[in-house]
Scaffold this motif. Sequence first.
Motif, PDB file in Angstrom:
ATOM      1  N   ASN A 863       0.845  -1.201   0.000  1.00 27.22           N
ATOM      2  CA  ASN A 863       0.000   0.000   0.000  1.00 27.22           C
ATOM      3  C   ASN A 863       0.878   1.248   0.000  1.00 27.22           C
ATOM      4  O   ASN A 863       0.822   2.089   0.897  1.00 27.22           O
ATOM      5  N   LEU A 864       1.689   1.340  -1.027  1.00 26.04           N
ATOM      6  CA  LEU A 864       2.690   2.399  -1.122  1.00 26.04           C
ATOM      7  C   LEU A 864       2.083   3.787  -0.981  1.00 26.04           C
ATOM      8  O   LEU A 864       2.664   4.676  -0.335  1.00 26.04           O
ATOM      9  N   THR A 865       0.923   4.019  -1.556  1.00 26.71           N
ATOM     10  CA  THR A 865       0.312   5.349  -1.537  1.00 26.71           C
ATOM     11  C   THR A 865      -0.548   5.581  -0.311  1.00 26.71           C
ATOM     12  O   THR A 865      -1.247   6.592  -0.225  1.00 26.71           O
ATOM     13  N   ASP A 866      -0.526   4.658   0.649  1.00 26.73           N
ATOM     14  CA  ASP A 866      -1.301   4.787   1.891  1.00 26.73           C
ATOM     15  C   ASP A 866      -2.788   4.974   1.587  1.00 26.73           C
ATOM     16  O   ASP A 866      -3.476   5.811   2.171  1.00 26.73           O
ATOM     17  N   LYS A 867      -3.291   4.153   0.682  1.00 26.11           N
ATOM     18  CA  LYS A 867      -4.678   4.227   0.239  1.00 26.11           C
ATOM     19  C   LYS A 867      -5.629   3.818   1.351  1.00 26.11           C
ATOM     20  O   LYS A 867      -5.433   2.798   2.017  1.00 26.11           O
ATOM     21  N   ALA A 868      -6.671   4.625   1.563  1.00 24.52           N
ATOM     22  CA  ALA A 868      -7.747   4.257   2.477  1.00 24.52           C
ATOM     23  C   ALA A 868      -8.765   3.441   1.690  1.00 24.52           C
ATOM     24  O   ALA A 868      -9.382   3.939   0.742  1.00 24.52           O
ATOM     25  N   TYR A 869      -8.948   2.172   2.061  1.00 27.73           N
ATOM     26  CA  TYR A 869      -9.845   1.301   1.287  1.00 27.73           C
ATOM     27  C   TYR A 869     -10.359   0.173   2.169  1.00 27.73           C
ATOM     28  O   TYR A 869      -9.844  -0.099   3.249  1.00 27.73           O
ATOM     29  N   VAL A 870     -11.406  -0.472   1.674  1.00 22.65           N
ATOM     30  CA  VAL A 870     -11.961  -1.667   2.294  1.00 22.65           C
ATOM     31  C   VAL A 870     -11.849  -2.799   1.284  1.00 22.65           C
ATOM     32  O   VAL A 870     -12.256  -2.657   0.124  1.00 22.65           O
ATOM     33  N   SER A 871     -11.282  -3.908   1.696  1.00 23.82           N
ATOM     34  CA  SER A 871     -11.028  -5.018   0.781  1.00 23.82           C
ATOM     35  C   SER A 871     -12.327  -5.613   0.259  1.00 23.82           C
ATOM     36  O   SER A 871     -13.345  -5.655   0.940  1.00 23.82           O
ATOM     37  N   ALA A 872     -12.257  -6.089  -0.989  1.00 26.00           N
ATOM     38  CA  ALA A 872     -13.386  -6.819  -1.559  1.00 26.00           C
ATOM     39  C   ALA A 872     -13.778  -7.970  -0.642  1.00 26.00           C
ATOM     40  O   ALA A 872     -12.923  -8.621  -0.032  1.00 26.00           O
ATOM     41  N   LEU A 873     -15.077  -8.214  -0.537  1.00 26.54           N
ATOM     42  CA  LEU A 873     -15.635  -9.234   0.352  1.00 26.54           C
ATOM     43  C   LEU A 873     -15.376  -8.904   1.811  1.00 26.54           C
ATOM     44  O   LEU A 873     -15.341  -9.800   2.656  1.00 26.54           O
ATOM     45  N   GLY A 874     -15.174  -7.638   2.109  1.00 28.78           N
ATOM     46  CA  GLY A 874     -15.042  -7.190   3.489  1.00 28.78           C
ATOM     47  C   GLY A 874     -16.316  -6.499   3.933  1.00 28.78           C
ATOM     48  O   GLY A 874     -17.379  -6.633   3.324  1.00 28.78           O
ATOM     49  N   ALA A 875     -16.212  -5.746   5.033  1.00 27.19           N
ATOM     50  CA  ALA A 875     -17.318  -4.938   5.545  1.00 27.19           C
ATOM     51  C   ALA A 875     -16.825  -3.509   5.675  1.00 27.19           C
ATOM     52  O   ALA A 875     -15.658  -3.264   6.015  1.00 27.19           O
ATOM     53  N   ASP A 876     -17.697  -2.532   5.417  1.00 28.60           N
ATOM     54  CA  ASP A 876     -17.229  -1.154   5.328  1.00 28.60           C
ATOM     55  C   ASP A 876     -16.694  -0.617   6.644  1.00 28.60           C
ATOM     56  O   ASP A 876     -16.010   0.407   6.671  1.00 28.60           O
TER      57      ASP A 876
END
Length: 893
Positions: A863-876
Amino acid sequence: MRIGGTRNGVSTTKVTGVAATSRLLVGVAGCALAAASVVIPRSALSQAIENTSTVAATRQFSIPAQPLTDALGQFGRQSGLQVAFPAEVAQGLSANAVVGTFTPRDALARLLQGTGVSWRITAQGAVIVGGQTTDASDDGAVTADGSLLLDTITVTGQSERAASSGSGYQGTPDWVYETPSSVGVISREAIQSAPSRNARDLLDNVAGVYASRAEAQKPGISVNIRGLQDNDRVGMMIDGARQSFQRNGHGATQQTYVDTAFVRAIEVEKSGTSGAGSLGTLGGSVNFRTIVADDLIQPDRKWGVELNGTTGTNNYHFDGSLAAAIRLSDSFSVLGGVSHKNIGAYEVGKNGELRAQTTTATGDTFLFSGQEVLSTILKAEADITDDAKLSLSWVRNESDFSTGNYSTFLGDTMLLETKQNVVNDTFATSLDWNPHSNLVDLKARLYYNQTDHEDNAYVIDGVGRNYKMETPGGSIENTSRVDTSFGLLSLNYGAEAFRDDGKSNNPAVIIDGMDQTDYYNGGNPAGKRDVAGGFFNAKLEHDDWLTVQGGFRYDWYRASGSTTIYGNETRDIIQTIEHPEIPCRQPFPTRPDICIGGQPAWTEYVYGDPYYPRYGVNINRSDGAFLPTFTVAVKPYDWLQPFVKYSESFRPPTVMESFLNSGHQGVSNSYAPNPYLEPESAETWELGVNISKDALFKADDSLRLKVVGFYREVEDYIALGRTYNEDAARYYTSPVNLSGATRMKGVEVEANYDARAWYLGGTLTYNEADYPRWYGSGAGLGYLGAESSVIFVQPEIRVALDGGVRLFDEKLTLGARMTYVGKTEPTIGSLQNNYKLDDYTLFDLYGSYAINENAKLRVSVTNLTDKAYVSALGADYYAMPGRTITASLNLKF
C-alpha cells in the motif's frame, strides 16, 4: 563436491573430478534424494549398480512433450535410472513425447530423437546425456580401477506435482500450465517474498480467488472461489486433512486457521474432480501443503536448519520461525519447527474517503486487528521398504485475538472487547506404495483435525463459551496403467470419507430465571455429519497430442442429531380467583330496565413471569448424487494445449446449517434449523488453454500462460430465509434453498514472461453472478428480502500486474506490483449497505538480495500510496492496513 542452486523449481547438483564409480553413484543418488523436487527411487539406484537387467526390462512411460530438462527428470523417475547431463545441454531444447511400454534405452532414444543431443547408458545403469560418445550402445568410459571420468554434470528430477515453485506467475510451478483444468498454486517463493499479516493476504494473487475480510478481526481464513464461499462450498485442507470449522456470524462463517511459516505451497482447485479431495465440495478446494525434510536439508548434508525473521512498521512487530530436519538414516528423517507471530492493531490508510467507522476505530487505528499466533510442526518420513514411503505429521496453530467495537447504550459509549483463543490440531498420515508395477500406485491417507474455539464474551465462574469441531477422515486410491493400441490408459479409483462432529460446551446461562444456554450454543451447534464417496477416473493419452479423460464419483451424506428452539413468549397461570355473581339493584321502580352494580360470576387469572417454551427438533437426513466429469485436451504444438472440461458437484448442508439455533437480539431464539433443507448441486463448464514455451526470444527465457472461461449453474443454493415451525407455531430465520438456478460465469487469466534479467506477469479476473430472489422450503414460500443475510459476491473485475528486474548475477531482485479491484455489490439483504464497497487501486514495492547461497534479505512496501480502502468481500467498518514496510531475513544452515 560443489552444491548448485535452484532454478524453475528444479534443484541442481554439480560434480567434478574423478571418483570411484560406486562412491560417485551413491553420492549422486543421495544428493538427488535430498532435493525437494527429485524423485529417483533408491531401489532403482541399487538395482542399476547391481544388475544391468534394469536397462533391458520394459517399463511403462508417460512423458509428454515438454522442455528437455523436465522431460529428463520424468524419465529418471519412470525408468528408475539416474540421469546426468551438463546444464547447458538442455537449454532451449524440447523433448519428444514418450507414451507406452519400452525399455529405458528405447524410451530415451525416442525422447531425444531429433534434438541432436548425444547420450549413453553405462554398465552401472547411469544415463549420461551430452557426453562425447553418440553411440546408444556405448556402455561408458570405465577405467581399470572402476573409476568413471565425467565432465561437470547436473543431476535433476521432478515429480509432476512435487515442485513448490517454477517459471510461472510469482513462481508458480510449471505443472499448473500443463494441467487441463483451472488450477492455481501459491508457490513457496511467493509465500516467502511477500510477508503477510495473515495467510489470506496471499490468496488474492490467484485468478478467480479472494479471501473474505468480512470477519477481519479474526485470523481465520474464508476463501471465495468464483463467487462461492463458506459452508464447505470450498474444501479447505492442510496436507489433505479437511478443515470444517464453521461459526455463524454477520460475515464469513468458515474459518480455517493456518500459518504460512511451514507451508511450502498452496494448491487451489476451482472445479469438481473425480479424485480425492473433492468430496462434499461445490466449487473446488484449497490445500495448504507443509514443508518436508528435503526442503531443509541441503544435498550434501544429513541435517538442515532454516531461520526466518520479519519485522516492520504499522505495528508489524515480529514474525519469525525456526525449522530443522535431520536424516537419521538413508530411509528415515524427522522434521520439527516452531513459529511465533506478534502483530498489533494497524493504522488504516489516510489517502481517500471511508464510510463512518466510529464503531471499530480509534482515530486511524482499526480496533483489535492484531493477533498473536504460535505454530508448531512435527513430521517424520520413512522409506519402510524400497517401494513404500510413510509420512506422519502434526501441525498445531494457536491464535489469540480479540473482537469488539464501540457501542452506545442510553447515551453512554462503551468499548466492548471479547478475547478469543483458537487451537487447531491437524494429525495426518500418508502411505505411498509404488512397486514399479503398471497396476499398482497406491496412496492412502488418514487424518484427524480438531478446532477448539474459546470465546470469552460471556464468562460464568471463569468458564467462557467453547465451540469445537472434530473431523476424522481418510482416503485411499490406486492408479493402474495399461498400454493399449490407442495409447496409454491410466485408471485412478478409490474412496474417501470424513465425519464432522460439532460440539458446544457452554456454561449454563440463566437470565431472569430462564435457561438461555441454547441461545448461546447455536452459532456452532452440536450435531454430526457423515460424508463418504467413491470415484473412478480414466485417462487416455494418444500419442503426444490428445488426452481424453472421463470419470465419475458418487457422494453421500447423512446429518443426524437433535437441537432445541424457543417458542413465542408464554405466561403460565399461577392462580385463579373465582368471583361470585353480584345481583343488580333497580333504584327506579318505574324503570325496571335500569340495573346498577350487577355483575355475573367470573374468573380472574393471575399470570407468572414470561418465558419461552422449548421444542426439540430432530434431524436425520441423508442423500447422495452421481457426479460425472469429462475433459478433452489437445496439443497441436508441444507448447500449446487447448482443453474443455465438464464437471458436476454436490454439497450437503453443514452441521451449522443443519442444526442452527440461536438468537440475534432479545431473549428468544430467532434462528432455527430447517429439517427440509436440500443439498446444493452444480454443473460447471470450463474452456481454456495452456501455453508453456521456453526459448521464445532467447535461449533462457520462458512464457507461461493459462486462460480459462467458465460457466456454472447451481441448483438449491442455500441462503438464510424464513421457515415456519408447527410445534412452536412461529416463524424463524433458517437456511433455505433458493428457487431456480444460480448462474456464475467468468474469465481468468494468469500469465508470466521471464527473460531472467527482467520479468512481467499478472492476472485478470472477470466474474459475474446472478442469484434468484425467491425461495421455497418446508411449510412456506417467501421472498428473499430484508430479513435475509448477505450472499457474498465477488467484484466483477480484478487486474494485477507484477514486474521486476534481476541484477548482479540475479542476486538482487527489484519489483513492483499494481492491483485494481472493482466495486463489490452483494445481493439484497438487511446488511447490504455494510458490504457494498467501492473500487480501489493498490501499489506495492518489493526487493530481495541473496547475500550468499545461505542468506537472503527481503524488503517490501505494501500500500505504497497509503490508500484508504476496504477489501473486496469485506465490511465497510473494517478498513485495511495503510502503508506498511517490512524487512525479512532468511538463513539456511
